[in-house]
Design an enzyme around this catalytic site. Structure first.
Site, PDB file in Angstrom:
ATOM      1  N   CYS A   8       0.838  -0.874   0.172  1.00 23.95           N
ATOM      2  CA  CYS A   8       0.169  -0.074   0.124  1.00 23.95           C
ATOM      3  C   CYS A   8       0.833   0.690   0.189  1.00 23.95           C
ATOM      4  CB  CYS A   8      -1.148  -0.035   1.104  1.00 23.95           C
ATOM      5  SG  CYS A   8      -2.397   1.296   1.110  1.00 23.95           S
ATOM      6  N   ASP A 127      -5.635  -3.518  10.823  1.00 22.70           N
ATOM      7  CA  ASP A 127      -5.110  -2.733  11.348  1.00 22.70           C
ATOM      8  C   ASP A 127      -5.392  -2.304  12.768  1.00 22.70           C
ATOM      9  OD1 ASP A 127      -3.207  -0.727  10.553  1.00 22.70           O
ATOM     10  OD2 ASP A 127      -4.176   0.320   9.664  1.00 22.70           O
TER      11      ASP A 127
HETATM   12  O1  LIG Z   1      -0.721   4.987   4.711  1.00 20.21           O
HETATM   13  C1  LIG Z   1      -1.334   5.708   4.716  1.00 20.21           C
HETATM   14  O2  LIG Z   1      -0.852   6.817   5.038  1.00 20.21           O
HETATM   15  C2  LIG Z   1      -2.606   5.625   5.524  1.00 20.21           C
HETATM   16  C3  LIG Z   1      -3.400   7.198   5.539  1.00 20.21           C
HETATM   17  C4  LIG Z   1      -4.935   6.279   6.178  1.00 20.21           C
HETATM   18  C5  LIG Z   1      -5.321   5.505   6.436  1.00 20.21           C
HETATM   19  C6  LIG Z   1      -4.957   3.618   6.148  1.00 20.21           C
HETATM   20  C7  LIG Z   1      -3.430   4.483   6.129  1.00 20.21           C
HETATM   21  N1  LIG Z   1      -2.550   3.584   5.119  1.00 20.21           N
HETATM   22  C8  LIG Z   1      -2.818   1.465   6.027  1.00 20.21           C
HETATM   23  O3  LIG Z   1      -2.802   1.777   7.039  1.00 20.21           O
HETATM   24  C9  LIG Z   1      -2.279   0.513   6.964  1.00 20.21           C
HETATM   25  C10 LIG Z   1      -1.463   0.003   8.094  1.00 20.21           C
HETATM   26  O4  LIG Z   1      -0.239   0.745   7.473  1.00 20.21           O
HETATM   27  P1  LIG Z   1       1.552  -0.031   7.995  1.00 20.21           P
HETATM   28  O5  LIG Z   1       1.768  -0.966   7.198  1.00 20.21           O
HETATM   29  O6  LIG Z   1       1.104  -0.184   9.336  1.00 20.21           O
HETATM   30  O7  LIG Z   1       2.171   1.628   7.756  1.00 20.21           O
HETATM   31  C11 LIG Z   1      -2.617  -0.257   5.872  1.00 20.21           C
HETATM   32  O8  LIG Z   1      -3.724  -1.611   5.426  1.00 20.21           O
HETATM   33  C12 LIG Z   1      -2.215   0.745   4.840  1.00 20.21           C
HETATM   34  O9  LIG Z   1      -3.154   0.128   3.460  1.00 20.21           O
END
Ligand SMILES: O=C(O)c1ccccc1N[C@@H]1O[C@H](COP(=O)(O)O)[C@@H](O)[C@H]1O
Length: 210
Positions: A8, A127
């Protein structure tokens, strides 16, 4: 079963191409203005145009207006939408696209109830919970909180990286894993070596006997 992998927060065509070459099943494009990984529809279009076939493109939104989603859908060929805020099931279902619903794992979450509430979703993405930050926190939650009977439709996210994803898969056995910060060299800039290490770990652990 092969664990699907979503990378992502792709903002550059070359990162999308690298993710696909390394074996990612899906890439995520963030349409949430407050994110350091946010991109415009024009930038997203350039990323999708650089992808080979059979890579699923997922658009991430946080409590968008219908107009915001429609504007992106009119320009960017998204296969799926990821709703990462407090959207209702009715809202999520109105865009004629398959969708994922993110559930932030605060202490009070009843996963079985969320599954039932969002039963029209293709899956729930779990998450970590942090007040005032909707996602992309780089934090893990306690994976033991995922009941084994729900794991088959779970996309596991939150603070995953090459050093912990094997343990996460062994604990949860999710349908898919989703990573953003754990494969970056800077916010929104993916690191090909980190993506390769992450995907390599997923492939290694899933080939081990359970
Ligand atoms: O990536 C972002 O900035 C974000 C912003 C708002 C909502 C979700 C976001 N990302 C998603 O968060 C999870 C976990 O991310 P991480 O691997 O802990 O960095 C993932 O699903 C991203 O798609």
């Amino acid at each position: 079963m092969r664990t699907r992998i979503k990378i992502c927060g792709i903002t550059r065509p070359e990162d999308g191409r690298a993710a696909a070459r390394l074996g990612a099943d899906a890439i995520g494009l963030v349409f949430y203005a407050n994110s350091p990984r946010a991109l415009t529809p024009a930038q997203a279009e350039a990323v999708t145009a650089a992808l080979p076939p059979f890579v699923t493109t997922v658009g991430l939104f946080v409590d968008p207006s219908p107009d915001e989603v429609e504007t992106v859908l009119a320009r960017v060929p998204l296969d799926m939408i990821q709703f990462h805020g407090d959207e209702t099931p009715e809202f999520c279902a109105r865009f004629d696209r398959p969708w994922l619903k993110a559930v932030r794992m605060r202490e009070t979450v009843d996963l079985q109830a969320e599954m039932e509430r969002y039963r029209r979703a293709r899956g729930l993405l779990l998450d970590a919970y942090q007040p005032d930050v909707p996602g992309g926190t780089g934090e893990c939650f306690d994976w033991r909180r995922v009941p084994p009977q729900l794991a088959h439709s779970i996309v596991l996210a939150g603070g995953l990286n090459a050093t912990n994803v094997a343990a996460a898969i062994q604990q949860v056995r999710p349908y898919a894993v989703d990573v953003s910060g754990g494969v970056e060299s800077a916010k929104g800039i993916k690191d090909a070596a980190k993506m390769a290490a992450f995907i390599g770990e997923v492939r290694r652990v899933e080939s081990e006997p359970t």
